[in-house]
Design a protein around this motif. Sequence first.
Motif, PDB file in Angstrom:
ATOM      1  N   HIS A  92       0.897  -1.274  -0.281  1.00  0.00           N
ATOM      2  CA  HIS A  92      -0.236  -0.135  -0.441  1.00  0.00           C
ATOM      3  C   HIS A  92       0.904   1.285  -0.249  1.00  0.00           C
ATOM      4  CE1 HIS A  92      -3.637  -2.292   0.246  1.00  0.00           C
ATOM      5  NE2 HIS A  92      -2.948  -2.270   1.507  1.00  0.00           N
ATOM      6  N   GLY A  93       2.345   1.126  -0.117  1.00  0.00           N
ATOM      7  CA  GLY A  93       2.864   2.541  -0.186  1.00  0.00           C
ATOM      8  C   GLY A  93       3.121   3.149   0.887  1.00  0.00           C
ATOM      9  N   ILE A  94       3.256   2.670   2.005  1.00  0.00           N
ATOM     10  CA  ILE A  94       2.826   2.848   3.568  1.00  0.00           C
ATOM     11  C   ILE A  94       4.602   2.928   3.928  1.00  0.00           C
ATOM     12  CG2 ILE A  94       2.450   3.297   5.762  1.00  0.00           C
ATOM     13  CD1 ILE A  94      -0.612   1.427   4.911  1.00  0.00           C
ATOM     14  N   GLU A  95       5.042   4.201   4.717  1.00  0.00           N
ATOM     15  CA  GLU A  95       6.049   4.283   4.429  1.00  0.00           C
ATOM     16  C   GLU A  95       6.846   4.134   6.318  1.00  0.00           C
ATOM     17  OE1 GLU A  95       7.787   7.599   1.972  1.00  0.00           O
ATOM     18  OE2 GLU A  95       6.227   7.295   1.542  1.00  0.00           O
ATOM     19  N   GLY A  96       5.778   4.636   6.907  1.00  0.00           N
ATOM     20  CA  GLY A  96       5.907   4.937   8.466  1.00  0.00           C
ATOM     21  C   GLY A  96       4.692   3.998   8.562  1.00  0.00           C
ATOM     22  N   LEU A  97       4.645   3.859  10.348  1.00  0.00           N
ATOM     23  CA  LEU A  97       3.223   3.547  10.613  1.00  0.00           C
ATOM     24  C   LEU A  97       2.984   4.329  12.446  1.00  0.00           C
ATOM     25  CD1 LEU A  97       1.215   1.648  10.299  1.00  0.00           C
ATOM     26  CD2 LEU A  97       2.130  -0.448  11.586  1.00  0.00           C
ATOM     27  N   VAL A  98       1.851   4.309  12.183  1.00  0.00           N
ATOM     28  CA  VAL A  98       1.655   5.275  14.010  1.00  0.00           C
ATOM     29  C   VAL A  98       0.685   3.280  14.827  1.00  0.00           C
ATOM     30  CG1 VAL A  98       0.318   6.771  15.358  1.00  0.00           C
ATOM     31  CG2 VAL A  98       1.742   7.530  13.515  1.00  0.00           C
ATOM     32  N   VAL A  99       1.474   3.407  16.007  1.00  0.00           N
ATOM     33  CA  VAL A  99       0.294   2.600  16.227  1.00  0.00           C
ATOM     34  C   VAL A  99      -0.303   2.403  17.726  1.00  0.00           C
ATOM     35  CG1 VAL A  99       0.383  -0.163  17.051  1.00  0.00           C
ATOM     36  CG2 VAL A  99       2.217   0.106  15.444  1.00  0.00           C
ATOM     37  N   VAL A 100      -1.394   2.538  18.045  1.00  0.00           N
ATOM     38  CA  VAL A 100      -2.351   3.263  19.441  1.00  0.00           C
ATOM     39  C   VAL A 100      -2.624   1.917  19.606  1.00  0.00           C
ATOM     40  CG1 VAL A 100      -3.637   4.269  20.022  1.00  0.00           C
ATOM     41  CG2 VAL A 100      -2.985   5.261  16.863  1.00  0.00           C
ATOM     42  N   GLY A 101      -1.923   1.516  20.255  1.00  0.00           N
ATOM     43  CA  GLY A 101      -3.023   0.232  21.635  1.00  0.00           C
ATOM     44  C   GLY A 101      -1.920   0.313  22.827  1.00  0.00           C
ATOM     45  N   GLY A 102      -1.847  -0.825  23.222  1.00  0.00           N
ATOM     46  CA  GLY A 102      -1.645  -1.509  25.092  1.00  0.00           C
ATOM     47  C   GLY A 102       0.075  -2.252  24.925  1.00  0.00           C
ATOM     48  N   ASN A 103       0.245  -2.892  25.725  1.00  0.00           N
ATOM     49  CA  ASN A 103       1.811  -3.628  25.609  1.00  0.00           C
ATOM     50  C   ASN A 103       1.546  -4.684  24.397  1.00  0.00           C
ATOM     51  OD1 ASN A 103       3.113  -3.263  28.330  1.00  0.00           O
ATOM     52  ND2 ASN A 103       0.921  -3.952  29.510  1.00  0.00           N
ATOM     53  N   GLY A 104       0.923  -5.247  23.711  1.00  0.00           N
ATOM     54  CA  GLY A 104       0.660  -6.665  22.912  1.00  0.00           C
ATOM     55  C   GLY A 104       0.961  -5.701  21.699  1.00  0.00           C
ATOM     56  N   SER A 105       0.388  -4.410  21.718  1.00  0.00           N
ATOM     57  CA  SER A 105       0.568  -3.753  20.113  1.00  0.00           C
ATOM     58  C   SER A 105       2.155  -3.108  19.865  1.00  0.00           C
ATOM     59  CB  SER A 105      -0.654  -2.579  20.345  1.00  0.00           C
ATOM     60  OG  SER A 105      -1.888  -3.341  20.344  1.00  0.00           O
ATOM     61  N   GLN A 106       2.262  -2.549  21.537  1.00  0.00           N
ATOM     62  CA  GLN A 106       3.587  -1.557  21.854  1.00  0.00           C
ATOM     63  C   GLN A 106       5.059  -2.794  20.926  1.00  0.00           C
ATOM     64  OE1 GLN A 106       3.200   0.663  20.534  1.00  0.00           O
ATOM     65  NE2 GLN A 106       1.183   1.745  20.594  1.00  0.00           N
ATOM     66  N   MET A 107       4.653  -3.910  21.464  1.00  0.00           N
ATOM     67  CA  MET A 107       5.435  -5.750  21.434  1.00  0.00           C
ATOM     68  C   MET A 107       5.460  -4.872  19.777  1.00  0.00           C
ATOM     69  SD  MET A 107       5.607  -8.665  20.846  1.00  0.00           S
ATOM     70  CE  MET A 107       3.750  -9.063  20.814  1.00  0.00           C
ATOM     71  N   ALA A 108       4.370  -4.778  19.058  1.00  0.00           N
ATOM     72  CA  ALA A 108       4.471  -5.373  17.999  1.00  0.00           C
ATOM     73  C   ALA A 108       5.263  -4.256  17.149  1.00  0.00           C
ATOM     74  CB  ALA A 108       3.285  -5.602  17.242  1.00  0.00           C
ATOM     75  N   THR A 109       5.239  -3.019  17.798  1.00  0.00           N
ATOM     76  CA  THR A 109       5.134  -2.396  17.161  1.00  0.00           C
ATOM     77  C   THR A 109       7.302  -2.205  17.060  1.00  0.00           C
ATOM     78  OG1 THR A 109       3.709  -0.102  18.703  1.00  0.00           O
ATOM     79  CG2 THR A 109       5.867   1.164  17.266  1.00  0.00           C
ATOM     80  N   ALA A 110       7.337  -2.492  18.298  1.00  0.00           N
ATOM     81  CA  ALA A 110       9.149  -2.423  18.136  1.00  0.00           C
ATOM     82  C   ALA A 110       9.650  -3.657  17.856  1.00  0.00           C
ATOM     83  CB  ALA A 110       9.255  -3.197  20.187  1.00  0.00           C
ATOM     84  N   LYS A 111       8.942  -4.528  17.549  1.00  0.00           N
ATOM     85  CA  LYS A 111       9.647  -5.297  16.811  1.00  0.00           C
ATOM     86  C   LYS A 111       9.664  -5.490  14.797  1.00  0.00           C
ATOM     87  CE  LYS A 111       8.546 -10.008  18.604  1.00  0.00           C
ATOM     88  NZ  LYS A 111       7.425 -11.562  18.897  1.00  0.00           N
ATOM     89  N   LEU A 112       8.638  -4.206  14.288  1.00  0.00           N
ATOM     90  CA  LEU A 112       8.563  -4.020  13.191  1.00  0.00           C
ATOM     91  C   LEU A 112       9.533  -2.542  13.068  1.00  0.00           C
ATOM     92  CD1 LEU A 112       4.664  -3.036  12.040  1.00  0.00           C
ATOM     93  CD2 LEU A 112       6.529  -4.557  11.259  1.00  0.00           C
ATOM     94  N   SER A 113      10.387  -1.606  14.494  1.00  0.00           N
ATOM     95  CA  SER A 113      11.386  -1.112  14.150  1.00  0.00           C
ATOM     96  C   SER A 113      11.913  -1.522  14.014  1.00  0.00           C
ATOM     97  CB  SER A 113      10.758  -0.110  15.156  1.00  0.00           C
ATOM     98  OG  SER A 113      11.593   0.818  14.932  1.00  0.00           O
ATOM     99  N   ALA A 114      12.840  -2.609  14.752  1.00  0.00           N
ATOM    100  CA  ALA A 114      13.626  -3.354  14.857  1.00  0.00           C
ATOM    101  C   ALA A 114      14.122  -4.095  13.730  1.00  0.00           C
ATOM    102  CB  ALA A 114      13.441  -4.582  16.039  1.00  0.00           C
ATOM    103  N   ALA A 115      12.962  -4.289  12.938  1.00  0.00           N
ATOM    104  CA  ALA A 115      12.343  -4.813  11.137  1.00  0.00           C
ATOM    105  C   ALA A 115      12.662  -3.912   9.884  1.00  0.00           C
ATOM    106  CB  ALA A 115      11.903  -6.378  11.218  1.00  0.00           C
ATOM    107  N   GLY A 116      13.724  -2.783  10.818  1.00  0.00           N
ATOM    108  CA  GLY A 116      13.546  -1.828   9.925  1.00  0.00           C
ATOM    109  C   GLY A 116      12.684  -0.981   9.738  1.00  0.00           C
ATOM    110  N   PHE A 117      11.676  -1.363   9.947  1.00  0.00           N
ATOM    111  CA  PHE A 117      10.223  -0.636   9.245  1.00  0.00           C
ATOM    112  C   PHE A 117       9.709   0.858  10.315  1.00  0.00           C
ATOM    113  CE2 PHE A 117       5.743   1.049   8.397  1.00  0.00           C
ATOM    114  CZ  PHE A 117       6.101   0.830   7.036  1.00  0.00           C
ATOM    115  N   PRO A 118       9.554   1.771   9.991  1.00  0.00           N
ATOM    116  CA  PRO A 118       9.987   3.207  10.859  1.00  0.00           C
ATOM    117  C   PRO A 118       7.796   2.931  11.475  1.00  0.00           C
ATOM    118  CG  PRO A 118      10.669   3.444   8.111  1.00  0.00           C
ATOM    119  CD  PRO A 118      10.115   2.464   8.366  1.00  0.00           C
ATOM    120  N   CYS A 119       8.407   2.997  12.729  1.00  0.00           N
ATOM    121  CA  CYS A 119       6.832   2.998  13.294  1.00  0.00           C
ATOM    122  C   CYS A 119       6.615   3.091  14.712  1.00  0.00           C
ATOM    123  CB  CYS A 119       5.777   1.616  13.446  1.00  0.00           C
ATOM    124  SG  CYS A 119       7.101   0.268  14.042  1.00  0.00           S
ATOM    125  N   VAL A 120       5.977   4.429  15.345  1.00  0.00           N
ATOM    126  CA  VAL A 120       5.704   4.192  16.219  1.00  0.00           C
ATOM    127  C   VAL A 120       4.705   4.270  17.381  1.00  0.00           C
ATOM    128  CG1 VAL A 120       7.448   7.002  15.599  1.00  0.00           C
ATOM    129  CG2 VAL A 120       4.459   7.055  15.642  1.00  0.00           C
TER     130      VAL A 120
END
Length: 342
Positions: A92-120
């Motif tokens: 979908h041509g998405i270059e960065g992601l905002v994740v609105v969520g709690g503990n489980g969701s932010q674990m996903a944010t951290a994993k995605l970011s560690a994989a090189g995808f910009p997200c907060v």
Amino acid sequence: MKRIGIITSGGDAPGTNACIRTVARRCLYDGIELMGIFDSWDGLLADKVRPISRDDVTGIVATAGTMLRSSRSKLFLNDGDETKATTALARHGIEGLVVVGGNGSQMATAKLSAAGFPCVGVPKTIDNDLAGTELTVGFLTAVEMCTHALDNLRATAESHNRVMVVEVMGRNVGWIAVEASIAGGADMALIPEFPFTIDEVCAKLSLRHDKLGRNYSMIVIAEGATDSGGVLADAGGVKDELGRPKLGGVGQLLARELEARTGYDARCTTLGYLQRCAAPIAADRILATRVSDKAYDLLTTGQSGMLAGLQGTEVRAVPLADIRGKEKLVTPEYYRLAELFG
Ligand code: F6P
């Protein structure tokens, strides 16, 4: 960045729509296209993605729920899941992601970011158990709802000479129970962090009723609390989408046990989803706006892997790697406040 995405994940929480609205408004002013990902991570894999317009977010600051819908997903529980997500985001041509969520969701944010995808991350859960932020979006409204319920239930408890047990949410932490208990004038708050025995609860009740002459009592219990003797441990065997025990019912068990042991008439009211479904109070709308504004800044200035956390009076960038695996528990000092009025 020309196009970013926003996703809401985990249990719905009042103020989530105010988060989406804030990111949408910032995008609009900066000429960035905002893509809404519907139905959380599973929706991403199923390409439930479309642009969010100005009209989409008009009037939603005051509304409950999440216009993007939400779910608890198993994505990110296994190695390699990050690739599935980044592939879908790239589609979908998405270059960065905002994740609105709690503990489980932010674990996903951290994993995605560690994989090189910009997200907060934007901290959102009624449980307020996310480390790195003093408050999470939705918590204050949940406390407000519980406080109103306690104010009202007091009338019934008092009119019928009853012990009223009020069960609130909180799987591993008792923030809602403690704050609602303080604000709603409950006589006891029973939470997962601090063990108790049924005998201790009975002793406190008999002190109030037999020695102090009170005709009713109010007890708040978090759904994840159990007594140290295991009397309230209700395995039930029913699991949620993530394989965790489905909670709810501990209050009923407690009321039954108290009535059997003390002879006082005891009833339970489980507040359940009434805690999550309300329109956000003003403080949650403002918190949602502030943390989402910060998250947008972090994403668009290349600070991936960060949570926009409230610390003191400021919203700051908190590295998600630093809070991984941590839950924000009720401290003994804070719990003492609830016990003060028992
Ligand atoms: O959002 C967190 C929470 O409120 C927990 O306290 C509770 O255990 C859970 O949601 C229950 O939500 P659901 O039934 O939607 O999974």
